[in-house]
Write an enzyme that holds these catalytic residues in place. Sequence first.
Site, PDB file in Angstrom:
ATOM      1  N   ASN A 129      13.088 -15.961  24.660  1.00  0.00           N
ATOM      2  CA  ASN A 129      14.807 -15.418  25.098  1.00  0.00           C
ATOM      3  C   ASN A 129      14.147 -14.407  26.145  1.00  0.00           C
ATOM      4  OD1 ASN A 129      14.068 -14.273  21.530  1.00  0.00           O
ATOM      5  ND2 ASN A 129      15.152 -15.125  21.960  1.00  0.00           N
ATOM      6  N   ARG A 185       8.164 -17.826  15.200  1.00  0.00           N
ATOM      7  CA  ARG A 185       9.250 -16.525  15.546  1.00  0.00           C
ATOM      8  C   ARG A 185      10.062 -15.246  14.476  1.00  0.00           C
ATOM      9  NH1 ARG A 185      12.714 -20.649  17.938  1.00  0.00           N
ATOM     10  NH2 ARG A 185      14.572 -20.122  17.959  1.00  0.00           N
ATOM     11  N   ARG A 224      17.282  -9.888  13.098  1.00  0.00           N
ATOM     12  CA  ARG A 224      16.607 -11.777  14.162  1.00  0.00           C
ATOM     13  C   ARG A 224      15.385 -11.593  14.017  1.00  0.00           C
ATOM     14  NH1 ARG A 224      20.746 -12.025  19.073  1.00  0.00           N
ATOM     15  NH2 ARG A 224      18.683 -13.312  19.700  1.00  0.00           N
ATOM     16  N   HIS A 225      14.324 -12.226  14.253  1.00  0.00           N
ATOM     17  CA  HIS A 225      13.007 -12.415  14.931  1.00  0.00           C
ATOM     18  C   HIS A 225      12.925 -11.663  16.490  1.00  0.00           C
ATOM     19  CE1 HIS A 225      15.046 -14.707  18.797  1.00  0.00           C
ATOM     20  NE2 HIS A 225      14.898 -15.517  17.358  1.00  0.00           N
ATOM     21  N   HIS A 242      17.948 -15.865  12.562  1.00  0.00           N
ATOM     22  CA  HIS A 242      17.666 -16.361  14.362  1.00  0.00           C
ATOM     23  C   HIS A 242      19.685 -15.898  14.587  1.00  0.00           C
ATOM     24  CE1 HIS A 242      14.854 -18.981  14.442  1.00  0.00           C
ATOM     25  NE2 HIS A 242      14.140 -18.965  13.133  1.00  0.00           N
ATOM     26  N   GLU A 269      16.913 -22.105  13.592  1.00  0.00           N
ATOM     27  CA  GLU A 269      17.870 -21.378  14.303  1.00  0.00           C
ATOM     28  C   GLU A 269      18.931 -23.160  14.996  1.00  0.00           C
ATOM     29  OE1 GLU A 269      20.077 -19.965  15.257  1.00  0.00           O
ATOM     30  OE2 GLU A 269      20.011 -19.182  17.746  1.00  0.00           O
TER      31      GLU A 269
END
Lengths: 454, 454
Positions: free
Chosen positions: A242, A290, A235-236, A376, A310
């Site tokens: 977040n 991201r 994932r980023h 994502h 995402e």
Amino acid sequence: MEGAFTDVKKKTTESGSYVNYLFVMVGLPARGKTYISRHLARYLQWIGFKTTVFNMSHYRRDLHGPTEAEFYDPTNTESMTYLRKLHLTVLDDALKYLEGDGEVAFFDGTNHSLERRRAVLSRVAQETNPPIVVFIESICEDLSIIHDHIENMDMYSPDYLNNDRDTTFKDVNQRISFYRRDYKTLTDDEGLSYIKVFDLNHRVEVNNIGGYVPARIVFLLMNLNPNRHEIWFTRHGESNYNTKGLLGGDPKLSPRGEIYAEALGEFIRGDSGLSEAAEGFDVWTSCLRRTIQTAAELNHPTRKWRELNEINAGLCEGMTYEQVAEKYPHISAARAKDKLRYRYPAGESYLDVVMRVEPVIMELERAHRPTVVVAHQAILRAILGYFLWKDPDSIPHMSVPLHSVLKLTRTAYTCRVEVYELDSEQSPPRIVRGRRVVRAQSLGPHEPVQNYVT
Amino acid sequence: MEGAFTDVKKKTTESGSYVNYLFVMVGLPARGKTYISRHLARYLQWIGFKTTVFNMSHYRRDLHGPTEAEFYDPTNTESMTYLRKLHLTVLDDALKYLEGDGEVAFFDGTNHSLERRRAVLSRVAQETNPPIVVFIESICEDLSIIHDHIENMDMYSPDYLNNDRDTTFKDVNQRISFYRRDYKTLTDDEGLSYIKVFDLNHRVEVNNIGGYVPARIVFLLMNLNPNRHEIWFTRHGESNYNTKGLLGGDPKLSPRGEIYAEALGEFIRGDSGLSEAAEGFDVWTSCLRRTIQTAAELNHPTRKWRELNEINAGLCEGMTYEQVAEKYPHISAARAKDKLRYRYPAGESYLDVVMRVEPVIMELERAHRPTVVVAHQAILRAILGYFLWKDPDSIPHMSVPLHSVLKLTRTAYTCRVEVYELDSEQSPPRIVRGRRVVRAQSLGPHEPVQNYVT
Ligand SMILES: Nc1ncnc2c1ncn2[C@@H]1O[C@H](COP(=O)(O)OP(=O)(O)OP(=O)(O)O)[C@@H](O)[C@H]1O
Ligand SMILES: Nc1ncnc2c1ncn2[C@@H]1O[C@H](COP(=O)(O)OP(=O)(O)OP(=O)(O)O)[C@@H](O)[C@H]1O
Ligand SMILES: [Mg+2]
Ligand SMILES: [Mg+2]
């Protein structure tokens, strides 16, 4: 109408009802029938079809136990009678499955003779709602490929567990020549719908076929590739959304996320071993900031896929889960009930995401070198769900932690995932393999397809 | 990074650069080589590849004029020398195109002999960056199909304009038998990448092929269907967002939109003639409320496609164009500069929409009865852009008015659109064909592919 549930592009009849498929494998032993049916079944299950493989050898082993080559001698009337009956037993189970909630069944047997195939067709014709029958024949006369296959069978087939290499070779070859006596390749005259694959997928022949499901299958068959390179997923790094628990959007990385990006760069260039790959490697990101920012520290050309963006939360983009629960309690409730199929109003469901990342899967299947995928949470769940043959309903609940790198290794029947946690608290970043979780998913031919447990 | 421009999933080399394709048609006269190459070219251009068809007969007609069968007699050394040279001229033009900004070229000639095909391969081998060569052979020995073809050739080929039916038949058959003397079907031994289609698409054989472009082509070939049913298109009725000029969202119909829904229902059940179609018809909508509500008055089962949802304006959803121009002037500017490729931040570009509606195109190509598609402006632009072979850059500017029904009729080389305006001001609604615009787009083999004008 808001947030409707998803329907996959299933083949429907003119009247709008669904059509089921029975795929019947054809071929001599060690031709990859099991390999092909399992890969196709995994794919079709993933895109939303209830799919099962019915493997004749499993039935024979369960009901009869191990055999030696002599059992397959066409002049051995006793065993031939047994096999003829067994063939219909397996077929009946497949048809029962399709009469129930099953949508696609693979009949994984040799179905090598005209007699066996006619038995299939006349039994199917007795059904009230007969499925569409498509034969898939695997043909291979390249001895080196077949020897590789037999080598592998040695490793996995309980029939050969206690044999030495020579005994196995002799026995398999003996079986093959017994089967060859009645073997007839599929021909157009039989008026059948069929797909023939020659020498893995060097050549593919498609006869009298239309429709969504068979077309998808041909596409996958053309892309399946025996060189299974490792795939790295992450994932980023943590984003500014977040940290606030916000859904979606196109935020930048948080300071902690930036440290992860550095740690990732160092890990990929160093400990991953990727920089030693003779053929090089590829880096893919989504089109969102991201992931692009996370991959930037790799100093490597990247390919940006919109398909890796995402999941689109539609109306709920930019909100927290708490805000959604408060403002749209029906959304939270419907999503909790069926997270796979629930579609955000003006957004996507997990099943939508599956359909959307399908081209990425095809590219990964035919890739000729290792790939690093920076994406994502929902996207990686969908992709890993495919490779790990997950029950679709479990896909939205898979764990894909932030700030970890997952390495996927594939062999013919196995997928293994190793998880590397990178320390993104320290600056300068240090790669800490504090925990190294190894999750193994065997796709071995002895487990029923229904077992998805990892 | 916000609102980046789109890249289509072009085939890239390991090093990340693009690969070009030269598709070489193979087959006797009247085998559908031109039909196939033009359909494939239209499709590839639509999904974003610079594509042109180089047709040997057009060159011959331009440079030499009409011919009779004797011209193709293999013992006629003079014309054989001429044709051998012409063959290389056409090939050179195709290669020059690929050296420039061309990405995919179709070489539409017979390429029926080993000699001609070897000439192609050795010429291509001299290129600094040779394209990937894929042969596409059309095979058909079904006399009834070939007679239909010749019947059609009579209609379109200038070589036969002034002949009667019998003379044409005799001449074409004579040509075919001359070509047959040197004709060799493609074989595996030649080590080539090829696709063979038998009897339209009854059977498709795919040899030694990988990669995105050839796989897409096989998929389309499997779905092409000689029964081209009419397709009816309409946008949803006016919505509560339309009245306010807001982008996107999931609004309901305005009162005026509701009247259109009624008018549409009456028109489809009545004047459209659809209710008399013996095979029935299908109705598709998007998953958004305004299309579902518009189709509701048809009282007909509908299939809801997420792929038909309106273009996602991402950050700009729910805003007016004026608000976007004020708040995000860079978005308005970038979109004005390249409306096809400009992607809304966290949203889609027109090219994204093209890729997304591609499965709808495949379903329309293989449909076996008329279809009514109730969708949105950008979506209908993308779909009509495909059928009308529009220059991709013109797609975002096509006119698809509200409260009108478009009827698309296809023949082998022609697409025709009729526009029915429905009166949605009056209540009870009355169907008024006030204006009946007929736009015709000939896909006839005499126009260069570059002409997209309707
Ligand atoms: N297309 C392929 N790509 C890679 N490996 C393959 C392929 N086809 C077959 N194999 C390998 O060959 C071996 C034998 O294949 P498989 O067990 O599927 O054969 P089978 O036709 O089902 O044989 P049997 O009739 O004995 O059941 C397996 O180890 C498999 O990994
Ligand atoms: N797959 C197909 N589906 C429907 N019609 C077809 C198909 N293939 C060919 N036809 C029809 O057959 C006729 C002849 O086809 P076409 O002109 O493409 O042949 P050709 O191989 O290019 O011939 P030539 O070598 O003379 O150029 C056309 O009218 C076309 O509409
Ligand atoms: Mg097997
Ligand atoms: Mg032609």
